[in-house]
Design an enzyme around this catalytic site. Structure first.
Site, PDB file in Angstrom:
ATOM      1  N   ARG A 156       0.852  -1.197   0.000  1.00 30.93           N
ATOM      2  CA  ARG A 156       0.000   0.000   0.000  1.00 30.93           C
ATOM      3  C   ARG A 156       0.883   1.241   0.000  1.00 30.93           C
ATOM      4  O   ARG A 156       1.731   1.407   0.881  1.00 30.93           O
ATOM      5  CB  ARG A 156      -0.901  -0.008   1.237  1.00 30.93           C
ATOM      6  CG  ARG A 156      -1.767   1.232   1.291  1.00 30.93           C
ATOM      7  CD  ARG A 156      -2.647   1.312   2.519  1.00 30.93           C
ATOM      8  NE  ARG A 156      -3.293   2.610   2.471  1.00 30.93           N
ATOM      9  CZ  ARG A 156      -3.567   3.369   3.519  1.00 30.93           C
ATOM     10  NH1 ARG A 156      -3.286   2.959   4.737  1.00 30.93           N
ATOM     11  NH2 ARG A 156      -4.128   4.543   3.357  1.00 30.93           N
ATOM     12  N   HIS A 180      -3.355  10.817   0.740  1.00 34.30           N
ATOM     13  CA  HIS A 180      -2.843  10.612   2.095  1.00 34.30           C
ATOM     14  C   HIS A 180      -2.381  11.992   2.595  1.00 34.30           C
ATOM     15  O   HIS A 180      -1.222  12.192   2.924  1.00 34.30           O
ATOM     16  CB  HIS A 180      -1.728   9.575   2.101  1.00 34.30           C
ATOM     17  CG  HIS A 180      -1.487   8.945   3.446  1.00 34.30           C
ATOM     18  ND1 HIS A 180      -1.649   7.595   3.689  1.00 34.30           N
ATOM     19  CD2 HIS A 180      -1.099   9.477   4.632  1.00 34.30           C
ATOM     20  CE1 HIS A 180      -1.357   7.331   4.955  1.00 34.30           C
ATOM     21  NE2 HIS A 180      -1.018   8.465   5.554  1.00 34.30           N
ATOM     22  N   GLU A 237      -7.919   8.247   6.164  1.00 36.58           N
ATOM     23  CA  GLU A 237      -8.242   8.871   7.448  1.00 36.58           C
ATOM     24  C   GLU A 237      -8.824  10.276   7.315  1.00 36.58           C
ATOM     25  O   GLU A 237      -8.218  11.252   7.782  1.00 36.58           O
ATOM     26  CB  GLU A 237      -6.998   8.923   8.345  1.00 36.58           C
ATOM     27  CG  GLU A 237      -6.418   7.571   8.674  1.00 36.58           C
ATOM     28  CD  GLU A 237      -5.260   7.644   9.676  1.00 36.58           C
ATOM     29  OE1 GLU A 237      -4.927   8.746  10.117  1.00 36.58           O
ATOM     30  OE2 GLU A 237      -4.706   6.587  10.008  1.00 36.58           O
ATOM     31  N   ASN A 279      -7.754   1.393   9.703  1.00 38.12           N
ATOM     32  CA  ASN A 279      -6.455   1.696  10.318  1.00 38.12           C
ATOM     33  C   ASN A 279      -6.657   1.638  11.821  1.00 38.12           C
ATOM     34  O   ASN A 279      -7.514   2.356  12.357  1.00 38.12           O
ATOM     35  CB  ASN A 279      -5.984   3.112   9.956  1.00 38.12           C
ATOM     36  CG  ASN A 279      -5.679   3.278   8.479  1.00 38.12           C
ATOM     37  OD1 ASN A 279      -5.767   2.323   7.708  1.00 38.12           O
ATOM     38  ND2 ASN A 279      -5.314   4.484   8.085  1.00 38.12           N
ATOM     39  N   TYR A 323      -4.673   1.433  15.720  1.00 38.58           N
ATOM     40  CA  TYR A 323      -3.451   1.489  16.529  1.00 38.58           C
ATOM     41  C   TYR A 323      -3.737   1.281  18.012  1.00 38.58           C
ATOM     42  O   TYR A 323      -2.949   0.666  18.704  1.00 38.58           O
ATOM     43  CB  TYR A 323      -2.755   2.843  16.341  1.00 38.58           C
ATOM     44  CG  TYR A 323      -2.178   3.006  14.956  1.00 38.58           C
ATOM     45  CD1 TYR A 323      -0.861   2.625  14.688  1.00 38.58           C
ATOM     46  CD2 TYR A 323      -2.942   3.499  13.905  1.00 38.58           C
ATOM     47  CE1 TYR A 323      -0.333   2.743  13.414  1.00 38.58           C
ATOM     48  CE2 TYR A 323      -2.421   3.619  12.631  1.00 38.58           C
ATOM     49  CZ  TYR A 323      -1.114   3.235  12.385  1.00 38.58           C
ATOM     50  OH  TYR A 323      -0.595   3.342  11.121  1.00 38.58           O
ATOM     51  N   GLU A 370      -3.753  -0.302   7.964  1.00 39.16           N
ATOM     52  CA  GLU A 370      -2.610   0.137   8.780  1.00 39.16           C
ATOM     53  C   GLU A 370      -2.732  -0.482  10.160  1.00 39.16           C
ATOM     54  O   GLU A 370      -3.820  -0.538  10.729  1.00 39.16           O
ATOM     55  CB  GLU A 370      -2.589   1.661   8.977  1.00 39.16           C
ATOM     56  CG  GLU A 370      -2.181   2.463   7.785  1.00 39.16           C
ATOM     57  CD  GLU A 370      -2.131   3.969   8.066  1.00 39.16           C
ATOM     58  OE1 GLU A 370      -1.929   4.374   9.228  1.00 39.16           O
ATOM     59  OE2 GLU A 370      -2.323   4.728   7.107  1.00 39.16           O
TER      60      GLU A 370
HETATM   61  O1  IFM Z   1       1.961   7.816  10.121  1.00 42.95           O
HETATM   62  C1  IFM Z   1       0.563   7.798  10.238  1.00 42.95           C
HETATM   63  C2  IFM Z   1      -0.084   7.612   8.888  1.00 42.95           C
HETATM   64  O2  IFM Z   1       0.303   8.579   7.987  1.00 42.95           O
HETATM   65  C3  IFM Z   1      -1.591   7.676   9.027  1.00 42.95           C
HETATM   66  N1  IFM Z   1      -2.051   6.760  10.046  1.00 42.95           N
HETATM   67  C4  IFM Z   1      -1.401   6.794  11.323  1.00 42.95           C
HETATM   68  C5  IFM Z   1       0.107   6.686  11.137  1.00 42.95           C
HETATM   69  C6  IFM Z   1       0.797   6.717  12.508  1.00 42.95           C
HETATM   70  O3  IFM Z   1       0.499   7.910  13.170  1.00 42.95           O
END
Ligand code: IFM
Length: 443
Positions: free
Chosen positions: A79, A123, A168, A284, A286, A344
């Site tokens: 990606r 992006h 995002e 995405n 985290y 992500e």
């Molecule tokens: O680095 C970023 C990415 O550009 C978008 N999603 C979160 C990642 C980590 O913060």
């Protein structure tokens, strides 16, 4: 080290992800125009440590080496994002042939190695000239984005496996609404107008890609958290619901329920452009969020620490075991969801070229365990991308937070695969070996 409990469908797509501004460098090479990020980075006091994306990982000039690193992992998808001002410097009008050639070389290099290109159109780095005429507050940018999508499709539409319109949109909106340094935007701008224009851009681009006859699937990548109330009282429960509306539901609802979730208690219709069917949802993820009522918060809530849970160097809770809760929430709240690709997932860690990288491996393993369980429970999840292939520019945070499977020495630009690179390669090989051996994936 390969976790025997991780069992994925044979056709599951294994990948790594990057984004143009974070790795390419060559910020003004070969006819590229300035993006909003070039402008932000070049302001006095720009990003942490004086960082800019002028050189970044110099991926633009080191494409062959980076393609080999991607190929060496054995992934089936890569990606990346196209830098809009590299291919269309003014955001409208003439195309930059050198920019288009660069992405053509990238896509062909992936295909040569048996890797599916997963292309993100936006992006965050739109041309500065579009920002000068209103940025995401202006409806015009949505129309320009559709033209740009069509231009890229004309060139690459026969070779890209997956198209991601926006990455995002919530981050774009938050940055502007909260006046963060991510994107210049004063507080008090009309967030809903921006949200609408972002989604309109997405919807118009979906139409344009379809009418251009692209062969690949089309989707969008949303950053989601999964909200937990800090306490059981009504104020915290309300706060968590409010956070859900302002963050997790904000773009899911217009896509899959046909209306935005808020505005003075009344839903705002999204319309048929915005909720045009898509082929997959990019997620995405985290970290989860724990939310408490707070009159000081813009919308009456604030995020708080999860008791007993450590935070990483960006202050996010390290709680990979909560990934499954987000997936379950998605399934329960959006029954008509298209297939999911995790676009992500990763963890920022301090520099350490030859460190054992155990924290990253542990985090990624746990997330994959959660994913594997969700698939066994019947969720249609088709792919997973680690953020990120290599250490890169973490936007306004500079180069200190390192998300890469490959270490980059930002003085010499030497790339060194980390222990997590080798771990991921072995994990993918084991899963693919399972496929070759014809073993059932449902244990
Ligand atoms: O680095 C970023 C990415 O550009 C978008 N999603 C979160 C990642 C980590 O913060």
């Amino acid at each position: 080290m390969v976790d025997e409990d991780l069992i994925f469908p044979p056709e599951f797509c294994w990948g790594v992800a990057t984004a143009a501004y974070q790795i390419e460098g060559a910020w003004d090479a070969d006819g590229k125009g300035p993006s909003i990020w070039d402008t932000l980075a070049h302001r006095p006091g720009g990003f942490a440590g004086g960082a800019t994306g002028d050189v970044a990982c110099d991926h633009y000039h080191r494409l062959a080496e980076d393609l080999d690193l991607i190929g060496g992992l054995g992934v089936t998808s890569y990606r990346f994002s196209v830098s809009w001002p590299r291919v269309q410097p003014g955001g409208r009008g003439p195309w930059n042939p050198h920019g288009l050639e660069f992405y053509e070389r990238l896509v062909d290099g992936l295909l040569l190695r048996g890797i599916q290109p997963t292309l993100t159109l936006y992006h965050w780095d739109h041309p500065q000239s579009l920002e000068d005429s209103g940025g995401w507050l202006s409806r015009d940018i949505a129309e320009r984005f559709a033209d740009y999508a069509e231009g890229v499709a004309d060139r690459l539409g026969d070779r890209v496996a997956r198209w991601i319109t926006l990455n995002e949109p919530l981050s774009v909106l938050n940055a502007a609404m909260f006046g963060s340094s991510r994107v210049d935007g004063p507080l008090g701008r009309d967030g809903l107008q921006m949200a609408h224009n972002l989604m309109l851009a997405h919807g118009l681009a979906v139409r344009r890609l379809r009418s251009a006859g692209v062969r690949g699937e089309i989707g969008i990548a949303l950053n989601l958290s999964g909200m937990t109330p800090a306490g059981g009282g009504p104020a915290d429960l309300d706060a968590a619901r409010c956070a859900e509306v302002h963050e997790d539901r904000l773009f899911l609802d217009p896509l899959f329920h046909g209306h935005f979730p808020l505005v003075a208690g009344r839903p705002v219709v999204a319309g048929e452009i915005i909720d045009a069917p898509i082929d997959f949802l990019g997620v995405n993820w985290y970290a989860p969020a724990r939310v408490a009522a707070s009159p000081a918060g813009l919308f009456g809530y604030t995020r708080t620490d999860l008791p007993g849970v450590p935070v990483n160097m960006l202050g996010w809770p390290v709680a990979p075991e909560r990934f499954g809760a987000l997936l379950t929430w998605l399934r329960q709240n959006y029954p008509a969801l298209p297939p999911i690709h995790v676009t992500e997932n990763g963890i920022p860690l301090p520099d350490g070229v030859n460190a054992p990288d155990t924290e990253r491996i542990a985090y990624l393993s746990e997330c994959l365990g959660q994913l594997s369980r969700a698939i066994k429970d019947g969720m249609d999840i088709r792919g997973y991308h680690v953020w990120s292939l290599m250490d890169n520019l973490e936007w306004d945070h500079g180069y200190a937070p390192r998300f890469g499977l490959v270490h980059v020495d930002f003085d010499t630009l030497v790339r060194t695969p980390k222990a997590s690179y080798h771990w991921y390669r072995e994990m993918i090989a084991a899963q693919r070996g399972r496929r070759k051996a014809g073993r059932p994936w449902r244990a």
